[in-house]
Design an enzyme around this catalytic site. Structure first.
Site, PDB file in Angstrom:
ATOM      1  N   LYS A 142      49.212  20.905 101.227  1.00  0.00           N
ATOM      2  CA  LYS A 142      47.893  20.870 100.580  1.00  0.00           C
ATOM      3  C   LYS A 142      46.792  20.640 101.608  1.00  0.00           C
ATOM      4  O   LYS A 142      47.061  20.201 102.725  1.00  0.00           O
ATOM      5  CB  LYS A 142      47.842  19.773  99.504  1.00  0.00           C
TER       6      LYS A 142
HETATM    7  C1  LIG Z   1      51.101  21.073  94.295  1.00  0.00           C
HETATM    8  C2  LIG Z   1      50.630  21.187  92.902  1.00  0.00           C
HETATM    9  C3  LIG Z   1      51.025  20.268  91.907  1.00  0.00           C
HETATM   10  C4  LIG Z   1      52.102  19.238  92.110  1.00  0.00           C
HETATM   11  O1  LIG Z   1      51.937  18.394  93.179  1.00  0.00           O
HETATM   12  P1  LIG Z   1      53.223  17.672  93.852  1.00  0.00           P
HETATM   13  O2  LIG Z   1      52.595  16.696  94.777  1.00  0.00           O
HETATM   14  O3  LIG Z   1      54.002  18.736  94.557  1.00  0.00           O
HETATM   15  O4  LIG Z   1      53.995  17.032  92.775  1.00  0.00           O
HETATM   16  C5  LIG Z   1      50.455  20.382  90.655  1.00  0.00           C
HETATM   17  N1  LIG Z   1      49.556  21.347  90.364  1.00  0.00           N
HETATM   18  C6  LIG Z   1      49.174  22.262  91.282  1.00  0.00           C
HETATM   19  C7  LIG Z   1      48.166  23.288  90.904  1.00  0.00           C
HETATM   20  C8  LIG Z   1      49.697  22.222  92.574  1.00  0.00           C
HETATM   21  O5  LIG Z   1      49.314  23.142  93.470  1.00  0.00           O
END
Ligand SMILES: *Cc1c(COP(=O)(O)O)cnc(C)c1O
Length: 375
Positions: free
Chosen positions: A186
């Site tokens: 991210k």
């Molecule tokens: C990455 C992501 C999540 C989940 O996050 P995690 O930290 O992997 O549990 C939820 N929604 C979206 C749109 C994402 O890109």
């Protein structure tokens, strides 16, 4: 697609010093490092409350559960997102209702949401969960208007959008609650799994804090069935260091996106639809995009992707199968054809490499390879 080592090299000393401080303190769960990061994160997104937790998925569940959403309730979201946008709703016991996306931004369409509300007028709609996909906020003017008309909560899935904004209001303070992910890919990322939610009221804040620690207000007295979703101090320390650099990193992402736009246009590849060429990402003038991803629509997408892979150029498809067509979600009762805009997007989208340390020559190589594929 993504080279983590470049960013690490640029902040190595700072991050190691922060990690050392946590090691010296021997406080590994919650504690001062987490409180300090929560304050910095709340300040950065102008939210009154921020609560660290174990992942973005947990942040979504905690946000919904803290608002009292559960069995008998309905929540509307998009089928064109990561799985957790829907699974977190199911985890609360509520019913997910899906609505199609806007073809320009790939975000949940307010018009489609309105249609779903009218079709399901009997259901106890408690919240709408727009996803700020690829780092661009959903149309918050329209969702705010729908909220005033129908009286539901707005919960942001801001997992891809730390630092993004809508009319200069940061993601994390647009909705009643918002969820962030710090998964390593991210735009704000930890050294492992981590997440955070923001809350607009002290009631939601208190409820979320209690739910992330097994529903305890007093130690070993459990008022509710919560979960263990505490944030590690080490992750919080890393995140607080990175948060200081994030405005610059997001700016670099925007500049790289602008340069892709220019290079692809100069190469004669850009077009209005995939019958004529590549469709470039659209930025709403009201949005501050952070380009977590730079996503084009490409003719013969899978062949292009293979061609680039053969030349050591990484790309990714977010997401190849919309959520209403996932095997595990068959019980939601949707079928192929129910969300045509999402289904078409799933067959056309391609994310090109974008991260703050990506070099100009590498971007040029990507565009040259795309050009030679279509020639
Ligand atoms: C990455 C992501 C999540 C989940 O996050 P995690 O930290 O992997 O549990 C939820 N929604 C979206 C749109 C994402 O890109």
């Amino acid at each position: 697609m993504l080279d983590f080592s470049r960013q690490y090299a640029s902040i190595r000393e700072e991050v190691l010093a922060a990690i050392e401080q946590v090691c010296d303190s021997q406080r590994f769960i919650l504690g001062p490092a987490v409180e300090s990061f929560e304050q910095a994160a709340a300040l950065a997104c102008n939210a009154p409350h921020a609560i660290g937790c174990a992942s973005g998925t947990d942040a979504l569940w905690l946000a919904l559960a803290a608002a009292g959403i559960g069995p008998g309730h309905a929540v509307i979201t998009t089928p064109f997102s990561f799985f957790a946008s829907v699974s977190s709703i199911l985890r609360t016991g509520a019913q997910p209702l899906l609505a199609d996306i806007d073809p320009l931004t790939f975000n949940l369409s307010p018009q489609s949401v309105n249609e779903v509300i009218l079709q399901h007028s009997g259901s106890a709609l408690k919240a709408v969960l727009p996803v700020h996909l690829y780092g661009q906020c959903a149309d918050w003017d329209a969702f705010q208007e729908l909220k005033h008309r129908h009286g539901f909560l707005l919960v942001e899935d801001a997992a891809q959008a730390f630092g993004a904004a809508w009319r200069d209001t940061p993601a994390g303070s647009l909705g009643d609650l918002a969820a962030f992910s710090f998964y390593p890919t991210k735009n704000l990322s930890a050294f492992g799994d981590a997440g955070l939610l923001t809350a607009s009221s002290p009631e939601f804040d208190e409820h979320a804090r209690m739910l992330r620690a097994h529903g305890m207000r007093r130690r070993y007295f459990h008022d509710e069935i919560g979960w263990n979703s505490r944030l590690d101090s080490l992750q919080a320390a890393v995140l607080e260091v990175k948060l200081r650099h994030l405005p610059r990193w997001n700016q670099q992402r925007r500049e790289l996106a602008h340069r892709y736009d220019q290079l692809l246009t100069e190469a004669g590849l850009a077009a209005r639809n995939t019958a004529e060429g590549i469709v470039l990402p659209f930025t709403d003038p009201r949005a501050t995009h952070v380009f977590h991803q730079y996503v084009i629509r490409a003719p013969r997408r899978d062949a292009l992707r293979q061609y680039l892979a053969d030349r050591q150029i990484g790309t990714e498809v977010y997401y190849p199968l919309p959520l209403h067509l996932q095997t595990s979600l068959a019980s939601l009762g949707y079928r192929q054809g129910d969300f045509p805009v999402s289904e078409q997007a799933a067959s056309e989208v391609l994310a090109l490499p974008i991260y703050p340390e990506l070099r100009d020559d590498e971007q040029q190589t990507v565009v040259d390879a795309i050009l030679s594929f279509y020639k």
